[in-house]
Design a protein around this motif. Structure first.
Motif, PDB file in Angstrom:
ATOM      1  N   UNK A 162       0.829  -1.205   0.000  1.00 24.37           N
ATOM      2  CA  UNK A 162       0.000   0.000   0.000  1.00 24.37           C
ATOM      3  C   UNK A 162       0.863   1.254   0.000  1.00 24.37           C
ATOM      4  N   UNK A 163       1.992   1.210   0.688  1.00 28.39           N
ATOM      5  CA  UNK A 163       2.911   2.345   0.685  1.00 28.39           C
ATOM      6  C   UNK A 163       3.499   2.558  -0.706  1.00 28.39           C
ATOM      7  N   UNK A 164       3.896   1.475  -1.358  1.00 28.15           N
ATOM      8  CA  UNK A 164       4.467   1.578  -2.700  1.00 28.15           C
ATOM      9  C   UNK A 164       3.409   2.076  -3.694  1.00 28.15           C
ATOM     10  N   UNK A 165       2.171   1.648  -3.530  1.00 26.04           N
ATOM     11  CA  UNK A 165       1.110   2.100  -4.421  1.00 26.04           C
ATOM     12  C   UNK A 165       0.809   3.581  -4.206  1.00 26.04           C
ATOM     13  N   UNK A 166       0.886   4.031  -2.959  1.00 31.98           N
ATOM     14  CA  UNK A 166       0.624   5.442  -2.694  1.00 31.98           C
ATOM     15  C   UNK A 166       1.744   6.316  -3.244  1.00 31.98           C
ATOM     16  N   UNK A 167       2.976   5.809  -3.311  1.00 28.50           N
ATOM     17  CA  UNK A 167       4.075   6.564  -3.914  1.00 28.50           C
ATOM     18  C   UNK A 167       3.863   6.763  -5.403  1.00 28.50           C
ATOM     19  N   UNK A 168       3.179   5.800  -6.044  1.00 30.46           N
ATOM     20  CA  UNK A 168       2.900   5.907  -7.468  1.00 30.46           C
ATOM     21  C   UNK A 168       2.004   7.122  -7.744  1.00 30.46           C
TER      22      UNK A 168
END
Length: 70
Positions: free
Chosen positions: A61-67
């Motif tokens: 979820x953190x990596x997706x929010x960085x996108x």
């Protein structure tokens, strides 16, 4: 971060899609830890599995929010 993602035209909650991916990765990690014998270091294997699942889900979820930020 949007609340839904389209998979073959069907909208599913993003958290559910990330949880499915995290579950698959957690299964692979559990097999790797079992093959290495790393579970011998821990007293309670289910707690380790749940913790690994939550950490993987958080990282996804953190990596997706960085996108969305970039």
């Amino acid at each position: 971060m949007t609340g839904e993602v389209s998979i073959f035209g069907v909208f599913v909650p993003l958290l559910f899609a990330l949880a499915v991916v995290a579950l698959i990765l957690n299964h692979l990690l559990a097999r790797l830890l079992a093959a290495m014998g790393a579970y011998r270091l821990f007293h309670n294997r289910p707690i380790v599995d749940v913790t690994c699942f939550l950490v993987i889900l958080w990282l996804l979820s953190w990596a997706y929010s960085l996108k969305d930020v970039a």
